[in-house]
Design a protein around this motif. Structure first.
Motif, mmCIF file in Angstrom:
data_model
loop_
_atom_site.group_PDB
_atom_site.id
_atom_site.type_symbol
_atom_site.label_atom_id
_atom_site.label_comp_id
_atom_site.label_asym_id
_atom_site.label_seq_id
_atom_site.Cartn_x
_atom_site.Cartn_y
_atom_site.Cartn_z
ATOM 1 N N PHE A 479 -6.824 -1.453 -4.574
ATOM 2 C CA PHE A 479 -6.172 -1.122 -3.297
ATOM 3 C C PHE A 479 -4.868 -0.369 -3.530
ATOM 4 N N SER A 480 -4.184 -0.695 -4.630
ATOM 5 C CA SER A 480 -2.887 -0.052 -4.888
ATOM 6 C C SER A 480 -3.024 1.459 -5.054
ATOM 7 N N ILE A 481 -4.199 1.914 -5.522
ATOM 8 C CA ILE A 481 -4.341 3.352 -5.784
ATOM 9 C C ILE A 481 -4.496 4.162 -4.496
ATOM 10 N N HIS A 482 -4.533 3.521 -3.344
ATOM 11 C CA HIS A 482 -4.590 4.282 -2.100
ATOM 12 C C HIS A 482 -3.317 4.153 -1.277
ATOM 13 N N GLN A 495 -2.276 8.861 -9.181
ATOM 14 C CA GLN A 495 -2.715 7.578 -9.713
ATOM 15 C C GLN A 495 -4.171 7.276 -9.376
ATOM 16 N N GLY A 496 -4.561 7.589 -8.148
ATOM 17 C CA GLY A 496 -5.863 7.129 -7.663
ATOM 18 C C GLY A 496 -6.923 8.205 -7.695
ATOM 19 N N ASP A 497 -7.773 8.228 -6.667
ATOM 20 C CA ASP A 497 -8.865 9.178 -6.634
ATOM 21 C C ASP A 497 -9.026 9.796 -5.246
ATOM 22 N N LEU A 508 -0.137 -3.378 5.158
ATOM 23 C CA LEU A 508 -1.130 -4.406 4.849
ATOM 24 C C LEU A 508 -1.171 -4.687 3.341
ATOM 25 N N TYR A 509 -1.049 -3.614 2.565
ATOM 26 C CA TYR A 509 -1.094 -3.779 1.114
ATOM 27 C C TYR A 509 0.048 -4.679 0.651
ATOM 28 N N LEU A 528 -7.486 -4.328 5.221
ATOM 29 C CA LEU A 528 -7.277 -3.130 4.401
ATOM 30 C C LEU A 528 -8.568 -2.314 4.310
ATOM 31 N N GLN A 529 -9.665 -3.005 4.096
ATOM 32 C CA GLN A 529 -10.949 -2.320 3.952
ATOM 33 C C GLN A 529 -11.357 -1.663 5.256
ATOM 34 N N GLN A 530 -10.981 -2.320 6.364
ATOM 35 C CA GLN A 530 -11.324 -1.741 7.661
ATOM 36 C C GLN A 530 -10.578 -0.420 7.876
ATOM 37 N N VAL A 531 -9.313 -0.379 7.437
ATOM 38 C CA VAL A 531 -8.548 0.863 7.568
ATOM 39 C C VAL A 531 -9.201 1.972 6.745
ATOM 40 N N LEU A 532 -9.550 1.631 5.489
ATOM 41 C CA LEU A 532 -10.182 2.625 4.620
ATOM 42 C C LEU A 532 -11.470 3.144 5.253
#
Lengths: 628, 356
Positions: A479-482, A495-497, A508-509, A528-532
């Protein structure tokens, strides 16, 4: 035997007029003779070699990845961190059945009222393999070294980033003071090393510590196995540590043997040269199913397979870069793309059914953190008609050739980057190209080398790109990478993808990281997953199953993680090899020994016959002129 | 293993005619010419090597992908940890600085450090050189012997049934993909499928359990059978074809008629008279191949998990492990250059017609 018998020479022809031209048979016989000599060269007298003692209490694992370093402070690669997990204990481990934090060196742990002080109570029966006891002093030294020395922070620096101080209040109590609360304190997978061994090494190596590879065998650790041998590119040997506080392993040895080709490793499993292979493709697993003495383990995936959409690459300071398609900054378009793709079709066609169609970001094997859109939440379910309607409404008009044009006038021609070395990626890409054509989006399919893909991602020169992560029992990192903080400081250092940055997400993070109650934290992780999901930048397609196989005549039973439905290789902890029960010795011996010996004798005899026959022929032919 | 069957770059008949030895003065002039020849060859080799070093360095920098990103892929690392790795690998410095560093290291025979193995590249290469030489050397010797032997026979009666069959078989194996043939041999002879027992190991060089020199030697021999067979099957065609055409050239020569007229048996005419003369063009080929021996078995080593340079190169390319691949590149190129140099120096000794 088929090759040998095919090469067997026909008997020498009966005497009679011989043609002057050498007949085809002669030349063929020469070939046979050479082949036989070659076989003989390798073959004679090797009967005992097949009946090695690898069967009984040794488990042999086929590996391909090379060792970077056995220095636990710097080792990066999966194969080495896996091995070191068996050699060095950590404070806490992960329960083999439930995936929740479980005691290891620390028997108990608690956080203070403010959430900034963590106290770990160590067990008093942990001993290093050189008979020195493991105390709080070793734990403190390990953590402070990672905190103070940059070279020692390469592998685990992120774990101690929020540490203020680490102190020992007595021989078996360690107190960690934090800058800010962090829920990840119960997943400290940092290997604890013996201070009396490593302090001199650190002093002696100085600046060169990062290059220190710790190939001093046997390695002194406190884990259930001792690393005793490494012959680079050939094998690695681990011996059981009978004095381990949890009780010694049932196996005597674990040997990792190198196979650079997975197909060859699968054949080695068939012949019994290795006991275990992992990371199989679905074709390999299918071919092994139903084979005698081989069990195929199909485990719930730890990894998610996804593609991300370039929403407009930018740095932390908001400087835009790269050449992503401008229309992709529109959330409606991104959502329509997700709705056009059927994850079940991806599972069928790209994974041959060996995967689970994805919902949220965390795979279902982590029950409490996993979230899947259901009912009213499921706004982006597969529905190409609805996707088309959304695009029509948002002003994406189709051109004459059916490709839509954005309200700003850009044709929806997108590039898709897929890993050429992942068969499932290649197939999934083909499906996506077709499905997006259904909603008027033209996709250029780039199946490329991982390096090319990585460059495209980091330069922001992509539209749609494949990605995937292995999710750990504590999902904080993925989660931190977003977060906005993971955006690159300057182009190329992300950092992320995905160039994802969202205020609500960041709040939220932070909240989940500060929440010590597991159930409450899981709730926030769901949000958090819902936001993504809704933002449709990071789009999870499937959770591929983990495919492994082992020989049941070598190993009778193993602890999977989680149980049931879990994997064997790459566990969090050392459960599989520690718990592995060797199969009965007589059974293992029966599978390889005698038949091979007989075959060697037969093969050697046949080869000898061939050579003798060939020599006779050559002599006959050479003197043919004289006899005529 | 590489390229199609090549013909010699030094046709046997095209050399300058040997000057008739006249007097002592001519003798010393000849020595001087020989020295100039040797010096010229050495200089050419040195220039080639320098060019290879520079080309190798910059070529591998063009490889897509970032070693640090590749090595930390899927790992939970922070930007600081990546930065530290980049600093250690020297990737934070300018390309020019890195090259100067590398070139000056080479002069001290220091090939740099491997990113993924954290070990000096020279040590890694030395460790792997033995297995590669063993496998590739055996394979080359067997393939050359087999190819020359069959080629001599095929060329002696071109168009005959023996020739047609031999050539067809050799060309069939030449066009078979190495990888496929290797895997096929593993499946048939090593996996213990069906009724065929597992005669040979599926991979590796020696059993980890083998102890004592005798047992290790036997185990190694057993592990070598399939890779050597694969290698020989794929490459012996080039020796066969060269020998065949070379022998066909000699066939009509007058000295063979003389030999026959002496009443020699046909096989003796071939063995004692035709073959030695036909061997010359193949010498160049053998030398050229010796140079490629260390680099030419990458596929065989990969299929059979042979712990040699090929496998090392393969693992280096995947990262990309710049230190390792450019080090190997230099070693591969240097061995080809060295063998070419040797061929240039030895050839005049074998063939008087090309003496300077």
């Amino acid at each position: 035997m088929s090759i040998l018998s095919a090469r067997r020479p026909s008997p020498p022809p009966a005497d009679g007029p011989r043609p002057r031209c050498s007949p085809v048979g002669t030349t063929a016989r020469r070939t046979a003779a050479t082949g036989a000599a070659l076989l003989l060269l390798g073959g004679t007298g090797l009967a005992p070699a097949a009946a090695d003692d690898a069967g009984a209490d040794t488990m042999t694992i086929a590996v391909s990845q090379q060792v970077d370093s056995f220095n636990p402070f710097t080792a990066q690669l999966a194969v080495t961190t896996n091995i070191l997990r068996h050699v060095y204990d950590s404070l806490l481990t992960v329960d083999p059945e439930t995936n929740e934090p479980a005691p290891a060196l620390a028997e108990e742990w608690e956080a203070g009222e403010d959430g900034l002080t963590w106290t770990f109570h160590l067990r008093d029966d942990a001993v290093f393999t050189d008979d020195e006891p493991l105390t709080a002093d070793d734990v403190v030294w390990t953590f402070t070294t990672i905190m103070e020395n940059e070279a020692a922070a390469i592998a685990y620096g992120n774990y101690v980033a929020g540490f203020e101080s680490v102190t020992a209040t007595d021989d078996h109590t360690v107190v960690v003071e934090l800058d800010e609360p962090q829920a990840t304190m119960t997943s400290l997978a940092v290997p604890i090393v013996p201070r009396h061994v490593w302090e001199p090494i650190l002093e002696q190596e100085g600046d060169a510590f990062a290059e220190y590879t710790n190939e001093v065998f046997p390695l002194v650790g406190s884990g259930p196995f001792v690393l005793t041998e490494h012959d680079r590119g050939r094998h690695i040997t681990l011996e059981a540590n009978p004095g381990h506080w949890r009780g010694g392993p049932e196996l005597d040895r674990v040997v990792l043997r190198y196979y650079s080709e997975k197909d060859a490793a699968v054949e080695a499993l068939r012949s019994g040269e290795v006991s275990f292979v992992y990371e199989l493709t679905d074709a390999q697993a299918t071919s092994l199913e139903g084979t005698d003495d081989i069990a195929v383990n199909i485990a719930d995936g730890k990894r998610f397979q996804a593609f991300t959409v370039n929403p407009g690459a930018e740095t932390q300071d908001g400087e835009a870069f790269g050449d992503g398609h401008p229309a992709l900054s529109d959330r409606t378009l991104r959502q329509a793309i997700v709705m056009a793709i059927d994850n079940d079709e991806i599972v069928d066609k790209a994974h041959n059914g060996q995967a689970v169609a994805a919902g949220g970001y965390v795979p279902p094997r982590y029950e409490d953190f996993h979230w899947s859109p259901e009912g009213a939440e499921e706004t982006l379910a597969f529905d190409p008609d609805a996707a088309n309607a959304m695009l029509d409404e948002a002003g994406y008009e189709p051109d004459e050739d059916g490709v839509r044009v954005s309200p700003e006038g850009d044709r929806l021609e997108l590039r898709l980057h897929a890993h050429a070395d992942r068969p499932d990626n290649v197939q999934a890409a083909l499906v996506i190209v077709e499905r997006l054509a259904d909603i008027g989006i033209e996709v250029e399919n780039n199946t490329v080398d991982p390096g090319v893909l990585s460059d495209a991602l980091h330069e922001g020169e992509y539209d749609l790109i494949f990605t995937g992560w292995t999710v750990n029992p504590d999902p904080d990192y993925v989660f931190s990478i977003h977060t906005c903080g993971a955006l690159p400081a300057e182009p190329g250092t992300m950092q992320g993808d995905a160039y994802f940055c969202d205020e609500e997400y960041d709040e939220l993070y932070e909240a989940q990281l500060a929440e010590y109650d597991r159930a409450a934290r899981a709730e926030i992780v769901h949000e958090l997953q819902q936001v993504l999901y809704t933002e449709a930048v990071v789009n999870v397609l499937a959770y591929p199953n983990i495919l492994e196989a082992y020989r049941t005549d070598h190993v009778a039973s193993l602890q999977a993680q989680p149980d049931p439905g879990g994997n064997i290789w790459g566990q969090d902890g050392y459960w599989a090899w520690w718990s592995a029960e060797p199969a009965a010795a007589d059974e293992a011996a029966a599978s390889s020994g005698p038949s091979s010996g007989i075959m060697w004798a037969l093969g050697g005899g046949a080869a000898l016959l061939l050579v003798v026959g060939a020599v006779v022929l050559v002599v006959r032919r050479a003197t043919a002129g004289d006899r005529e | 293993m590489t390229g199609a069957p090549t013909t010699s770059d030094r046709p046997a008949g095209a050399g300058a005619p040997a000057a008739p030895a006249a007097a002592g003065a001519a003798g010393s002039g000849r020595l001087a010419r020989a020295l100039v020849y040797v010096a010229g060859r050495l200089a050419t080799a040195a220039v080639s090597l320098a060019a290879v070093v520079a080309a190798g360095f910059f070529l591998f920098r063009i490889l897509p992908g970032d070693p640090v990103r590749a090595m930390t892929e899927g790992r939970e690392v922070s930007a600081e940890q990546r930065e530290e790795l980049r600093r250690q690998f020297g990737l934070d410095r300018s390309l020019g600085e890195q090259f100067l560093d590398y070139a000056s290291g080479l002069l001290r025979l220091d090939l740099g450090t491997s990113f993924q193995y954290r070990e000096p590249v020279a040590e890694l290469i030395l460790d792997r050189l033995g297995p590669t030489l063993l496998l590739a050397g055996t394979g080359t010797v067997v393939a050359a012997a087999l190819g020359l032997f069959l080629g001599a026979r095929a060329g002696w009666r071109p168009g005959g049934r023996g020739d047609r069959v031999n050539t067809a078989v050799a060309l069939f194996f030449w066009s078979v993909p190495t990888f496929w043939l290797g895997l096929l041999l593993i499946v048939v002879l090593a996996s213990g499928r069906g009724f065929v027992p597992d005669l040979f190991p599926t991979g590796g060089m020696v059993d980890p359990d083998a102890t004592g020199p005798g047992e290790i030697a036997l185990s190694t021999a057993r592990h070598m059978v399939l890779p050597v067979t694969t290698m020989v099957a794929v490459i012996y065609a080039q020796y066969l074809m060269i020998m065949r055409s070379s022998l066909m050239d000699e066939k009509g020569a007058d000295y063979l008629t003389t030999a026959r007229a002496k009443g020699l048996r046909d096989s003796l005419v071939r063995r004692r008279h035709a073959v030695p003369n036909a061997l010359l063009p193949t010498v160049t080929l053998v030398f050229l191949n010796l140079g490629q021996v260390v680099s030419g078995v990458i596929l065989v080593e990969t299929v059979f998990s042979w712990p040699g340079l090929g496998q090392l190169f393969y693992s280096g390319l995947r990262v990309p492990d710049l230190g390792l691949v450019q080090g190997l590149f230099v070693v591969f190129a240097a061995s080809v250059i060295l063998m070419n140099l040797l061929a240039d120096l030895v050839y005049p000794l074998l063939d008087p017609r090309v003496r300077p």
